[in-house]
Structures are given as structure tokens and as C-alpha cells.
Design an enzyme around this catalytic site. Structure first.
Site, short mmCIF file in Angstrom:
data_model
loop_
_atom_site.label_atom_id
_atom_site.label_comp_id
_atom_site.label_asym_id
_atom_site.label_seq_id
_atom_site.Cartn_x
_atom_site.Cartn_y
_atom_site.Cartn_z
N ASP A 5 0.87 -1.18 0.00
CA ASP A 5 0.00 0.00 0.00
C ASP A 5 0.90 1.22 0.00
O ASP A 5 1.97 1.21 0.61
CB ASP A 5 -0.88 0.01 1.27
CG ASP A 5 -2.08 0.94 1.13
OD1 ASP A 5 -3.22 0.46 1.16
OD2 ASP A 5 -1.87 2.17 0.99
N SER A 49 -11.51 -4.21 -7.97
CA SER A 49 -11.41 -2.80 -7.57
C SER A 49 -12.05 -1.88 -8.62
O SER A 49 -13.22 -1.53 -8.50
CB SER A 49 -9.96 -2.42 -7.28
OG SER A 49 -9.15 -2.51 -8.43
N ASP A 106 -14.14 -8.65 -11.76
CA ASP A 106 -15.51 -8.23 -11.45
C ASP A 106 -15.81 -6.83 -12.00
O ASP A 106 -16.96 -6.42 -12.06
CB ASP A 106 -15.67 -8.21 -9.91
CG ASP A 106 -17.11 -7.93 -9.45
OD1 ASP A 106 -18.03 -8.58 -9.99
OD2 ASP A 106 -17.30 -7.08 -8.58
N GLU A 108 -18.63 -1.05 -18.81
CA GLU A 108 -19.63 -2.00 -18.32
C GLU A 108 -20.99 -1.63 -18.88
O GLU A 108 -21.30 -0.44 -19.00
CB GLU A 108 -19.67 -1.96 -16.78
CG GLU A 108 -18.34 -2.40 -16.17
CD GLU A 108 -18.31 -2.32 -14.64
OE1 GLU A 108 -19.30 -1.86 -14.05
OE2 GLU A 108 -17.29 -2.74 -14.07
N HIS A 156 -19.72 -7.03 -11.96
CA HIS A 156 -19.57 -5.98 -10.94
C HIS A 156 -20.54 -6.21 -9.77
O HIS A 156 -21.32 -5.33 -9.41
CB HIS A 156 -19.80 -4.59 -11.56
CG HIS A 156 -19.15 -3.49 -10.76
ND1 HIS A 156 -18.68 -2.34 -11.33
CD2 HIS A 156 -18.91 -3.37 -9.41
CE1 HIS A 156 -18.17 -1.56 -10.38
NE2 HIS A 156 -18.29 -2.17 -9.22
N ILE A 157 -20.44 -7.40 -9.19
CA ILE A 157 -21.36 -7.74 -8.11
C ILE A 157 -20.64 -7.91 -6.77
O ILE A 157 -21.21 -8.42 -5.81
CB ILE A 157 -22.16 -9.04 -8.42
CG1 ILE A 157 -21.29 -10.06 -9.10
CG2 ILE A 157 -23.37 -8.74 -9.30
CD1 ILE A 157 -21.03 -11.27 -8.33
P1 NAI Z 1 -10.05 2.19 0.64
O1 NAI Z 1 -9.96 3.63 0.28
O2 NAI Z 1 -10.46 1.81 2.00
O3 NAI Z 1 -8.62 1.50 0.35
C1 NAI Z 1 -7.84 1.74 -0.77
C2 NAI Z 1 -6.39 1.53 -0.39
O4 NAI Z 1 -5.59 1.60 -1.56
C3 NAI Z 1 -5.87 2.59 0.57
O5 NAI Z 1 -5.26 1.97 1.68
C4 NAI Z 1 -4.86 3.39 -0.26
O6 NAI Z 1 -3.80 3.90 0.49
C5 NAI Z 1 -4.40 2.32 -1.22
N1 NAI Z 1 -3.79 2.85 -2.45
C6 NAI Z 1 -4.14 3.95 -3.15
N2 NAI Z 1 -3.37 4.08 -4.24
C7 NAI Z 1 -2.50 3.03 -4.22
C8 NAI Z 1 -1.45 2.63 -5.07
N3 NAI Z 1 -1.14 3.33 -6.16
N4 NAI Z 1 -0.76 1.51 -4.74
C9 NAI Z 1 -1.08 0.81 -3.61
N5 NAI Z 1 -2.06 1.16 -2.77
C10 NAI Z 1 -2.77 2.25 -3.07
O7 NAI Z 1 -11.01 1.55 -0.45
P2 NAI Z 1 -11.87 0.20 -0.32
O8 NAI Z 1 -13.18 0.49 0.27
O9 NAI Z 1 -11.04 -0.85 0.27
O10 NAI Z 1 -12.15 -0.10 -1.88
C11 NAI Z 1 -11.12 -0.57 -2.73
C12 NAI Z 1 -11.61 -0.63 -4.17
O11 NAI Z 1 -12.74 -1.50 -4.28
C13 NAI Z 1 -12.07 0.71 -4.75
O12 NAI Z 1 -11.56 0.84 -6.05
C14 NAI Z 1 -13.58 0.58 -4.84
O13 NAI Z 1 -14.11 1.36 -5.90
C15 NAI Z 1 -13.72 -0.91 -5.12
N6 NAI Z 1 -15.03 -1.47 -4.79
C16 NAI Z 1 -15.58 -2.40 -5.64
C17 NAI Z 1 -16.79 -2.97 -5.39
C18 NAI Z 1 -17.36 -4.01 -6.30
O14 NAI Z 1 -18.58 -4.18 -6.33
N7 NAI Z 1 -16.54 -4.73 -7.03
C19 NAI Z 1 -17.61 -2.56 -4.21
C20 NAI Z 1 -16.89 -1.66 -3.32
C21 NAI Z 1 -15.68 -1.12 -3.62
#
Ligand code: NAI
Length: 410
Positions: free
Chosen positions: A182, A240, A265, A270, A293-294
């Protein structure tokens, strides 16, 4: 718990909820004593313009656009709840400059995504997707070859935020060794180990799962070069953002057997609805699990979103707390017990606090507590004062040229 503080009788607070929100959001706001109206679908700008003048709290999902025109017409609007993750559909800037906080629920589906990742990991290690499909098609693909347990394997987590950390905990419970990368300093959960850099994760991991946000920095993060650093026969999971992985490079890596499979996902493009066809370079490849995307789409996540956003709107209405607002100074305020509370949103220019304090001084009103937070071009000033003083000061505060909005809680 129902709170006692409000600016005027709770039954006069009109809530409009669109897009068939989860019943828990409706009942939560009703329990609070607010007058709740619901509407099954989204509303157009014209429809909203007709009704918004009488609405105090507006709840939407992703299909209703809240424009500057709608916000300007919403003279009574106190806050907007986006009962979803994103807030792009709302002109949050205009909302802010009208003193209206916007709330959402960014982490309500964290656990749901983490569980899908665990399912993906097991599916990939066991080649389940192809075996299931074969069975449906009448083929008996009974074989142990290439099918392995996840226990003892190394999971590399890229992005150790809310979801990454949940995955870390669940994967360790399955006996996996967890390493993570991270850009921020993140505390390792359980026995997880921080990797030196992204290359270190790529070189060590048997499976990599991506949990970074969609930023310019993460766009195209996983290229052919990064895949080249990975172990032969490793797996890649992306739940992500679609922009993070170069899908053509991933396709090449699977065709050449550099990677033994992938689960994806999220995609750069999409379909907007069921009617649209979905295409990706990853279709019809061996051991590739594609999901629409679920990751966060579960009943529990919907319920959590309902509770979280309704809760934030209720706290703001009743006590002025704005924790979690995406466009507003974030404050967590104590319960109001012996005082009245004035909430004053103003332009963030020098001298406002001095002017407000002079008004209180001139009116000989003692301020029991005062909090000020600013965010971009607005300031949010909260003052707890004696119960008899509110009437005296409200009009003078409204008359200050820098005042955007002022509200009293009692
Ligand atoms: P979060 O904001 O809690 O965590 C993201 C982490 O990534 C942070 O710790 C940040 O420091 C780190 N980060 C940022 N840029 C980085 C880089 N270049 N290299 C390494 N680490 C880096 O976000 P959360 O809630 O954990 O969500 C993560 C992803 O999941 C987001 O992209 C979100 O859009 C996606 N997501 C997807 C869903 C789906 O249905 N597939 C549902 C919910 C979220």
C-alpha cells in the site's frame, strides 16, 4: 435511538426517498418521527423541480441526477443522502455552497467484496469455473491435476484499505500467508507482512488481489511488465476498478500460460443495463471467472447502506453532526442536553468568527460551547447557547452577508 433534538417538530420534516430504497431506510427515518414519502423510480430534473421546494431530506441512489437547479430550488433542503457508494450524480459543489451536506455509504459493502474475493481464490485454485461449466454441458472433468488447496499459499494484497484488510483476515483464517503493498502506512492485520514494493508482492504471491481506488495513479497499474514480475502459474483477481488492469496484457498472459487464471468483477466499460451486450477480451479463456460488478451487491450491503445513510442524515438533522459528509466540514457533536444549538454555515472568509462573536457579545449571550470547522470555501460554526437566547440572535445571524444557512436545534 430516537433523539429529542430538532429544529422544529419532527413530523414537519419531510423526507423524499426515490429509487425504491431498502425498507430499512424508510422505517429508520419513520421511527425518528419524520414524514416519509417514497417513489419507486428515479425522478427527472423537471419532476424534482416541482417537488423539491417542500423537501427537507432527499434520499436517492445512482440513477437520479441532482443538478444545481434542483439544489437552488430546494429552499428547505437540509441534506441529501446518496444511498450508494458514489456521489457523481449529485452536484456536491453547489450543495456545499448552499450549506447542504451530502452523505453516502462508502464502506457498507466491504465485507461482501471480501467474501467474493475468497470465493474467487478457491475457484481459481481448484479450476472450478471450467469444471462446473463442463458438468453443465455433460462432461465429467474429474481430475486432481492442477487443483490445489489454498492453505499455505501466498496471497498478495495490493491496496490495504477497508476491503484489502478484510480479505487479509479472512484469507489467514483459511491458512493462507498474506503479504500486502500500500502507498500509505497501514497496520498489518494478524500475521500479514508488509511487502517492500509492488514488485516484491508480484514476485512472492501465488495469487494477487487488487483493492486500490480508481485514481489517475492506479490507471493501468497492472501492465504486461508487472504481470511479467509475477510467478508462472499465479492468479490475478480484480474487484477494484476496471481501469487498474490492462486487459489485453492479462489476456496474453493467460493465453501464454504465464498466469493460470484470473477473476475479474470490474471492467473499463460495463453495460448500463441488462439490455446491453457485455464484451471483454477475457471472454472464453480457460479458468477465468467473470462477474458483472457484483462484489458489493448483497442484501446485507443494501441493508447496511440504508442504515448508514439514514443514520447520518438523522444525526445531522437532530444534532448537527456531519461525520462522513463528502462535501462539508466533518464534525462529531456531543448530544445537546441543557442548551440550544445554533448551526451557522458561512463563507470561509477572514473575520466571520469575529463578527459572529460580536453579535453574541452585543446581545449579551453567553456561548457554552463553540466548534468551527472549515472545508474549502465554507465554514461550519456550531454554538451551544442558553435556551432563552435563540430567538434574540437568529435574525442577526441570518442578516450577516457571509451567512449561507443558519439553523437552530432545540
Ligand atoms: P479504501 O480507500 O479503504 O482502500 C484503498 C487503499 O488503496 C488505501 O489503503 C490506499 O492507500 C491504497 N492505495 C491507493 N493508491 C494506491 C497505489 N497506487 N498503490 C497501492 N495502494 C494504493 O477503499 P476500499 O473500500 O477498500 O475499496 C477498494 C476498491 O474497491 C475501490 O476501487 C472501490 O471502488 C472498489 N469497490 C468495488 C466494489 C465491487 O462491487 N466490485 C464494491 C466496493 C468497492
Amino acid at each position: 435511538m430516537t433523539s429529542k433534538q430538532t429544529s422544529f417538530p419532527k413530523e414537519k420534516i419531510r423526507v423524499l426517498l426515490l429509487e425504491g430504497l431498502h425498507p430499512i431506510s424508510i422505517s429508520r427515518l419513520q421511527e425518528e418521527g419524520f414524514k416519509v414519502e417514497t417513489h419507486k423510480g428515479a425522478m427527472s430534473e423537471e419532476e424534482l423541480l416541482e417537488v423539491i421546494g417542500g423537501v427537507h431530506l432527499l434520499g436517492i441512489r445512482s440513477k437520479t441526477d441532482i443538478s444545481a437547479r434542483v439544489i437552488r430550488k430546494g429552499k428547505r433542503l437540509l441534506s441529501i443522502g446518496a444511498f450508494c457508494i458514489g456521489t457523481n450524480q449529485i452536484d456536491v459543489h453547489t450543495a456545499k455552497s448552499h450549506g447542504i451536506p451530502v452523505f453516502n455509504a462508502p464502506y457498507s459493502n466491504t465485507r461482501s467484496v471480501a467474501e467474493l474475493v475468497i470465493a474467487d481464490i478457491i475457484m481459481l485454485f481448484r479450476g472450478l469455473f471450467d469444471k462446473v461449466r463442463d458438468a453443465h454441458e455433460g462432461e465429467w472433468s474429474k481430475s486432481a491435476s492442477g487443483s490445489v488447496e489454498v492453505r499455505g499459499k501466498t496471497l498478495g494484497i495490493v491496496g490495504y484499505g477497508h476491503i484489502g484488510r478484510q480479505v487479509s483476515v479472512l484469507a489467514e483464517a483459511l491458512g493462507m500467508r498474506v503479504i500486502f503493498y500500500d502507498i500509505a502506512d497501514r497496520l498489518a492485520m494478524g500475521n500479514a507482512i508488509r511487502a517492500v514494493d509492488l514488485r516484491d508482492v508480484c514476485e512472492q504471491a501465488d495469487v494477487i488481489t487488487l483493492h486500490v481506488p480508481g485514481t489517475p495513479d492506479t490507471k493501468g497499474m497492472i501492465t504486461a511488465e508487472k504481470i511479467g514480475w509475477m510467478k508462472k502459474g499465479a492468479f490475478l483477481i480484480n474487484t477494484s476498478r476496471g481501469s487498474v488492469v490492462d486487459l489485453n496484457a492479462l489476456r496474453e498472459a493467460i493465453m501464454s500460460k504465464k498466469l493460470a487464471g484470473a477473476a475479474v468483477d470490474v471492467f473499463p466499460e460495463e453495460p448500463k443495463s441488462k439490455a446491453e451486450r457485455f464484451t471483454t477480451p477475457l471472454q472464453h479463456l480457460p479458468n477465468v471467472v467473470l462477474t458483472p460488478h457484483i462484489g458489493g451487491s448483497t442484501e446485507e450491503a443494501q441493508r447496511n447502506i440504508g442504515l448508514e445513510v439514514a443514520g447520518k442524515m438523522i444525526r445531522f438533522t437532530n444534532n448537527g453532526s456531519t461525520e462522513g459528509a463528502v462535501n462539508f466540514p466533518n464534525v462529531v457533536l456531543p448530544e445537546l442536553v441543557e442548551h440550544h444549538r445554533i448551526l451557522h454555515v458561512h463563507e470561509n472568509v477572514p473575520g466571520v468568527l469575529q463578527k459572529v462573536n460580536a453579535l453574541f457579545g452585543d446581545a449579551r449571550i453567553n456561548v457554552a460551547a463553540q466548534h468551527l470547522r472549515t472545508y474549502e470555501d465554507i465554514g461550519y460554526l456550531i454554538m451551544d447557547i442558553s435556551k432563552t437566547a435563540t430567538g434574540k440572535i437568529m435574525q442577526s445571524l441570518k442578516d450577516l452577508p457571509e451567512t449561507i444557512k443558519v439553523r437552530a436545534l432545540f
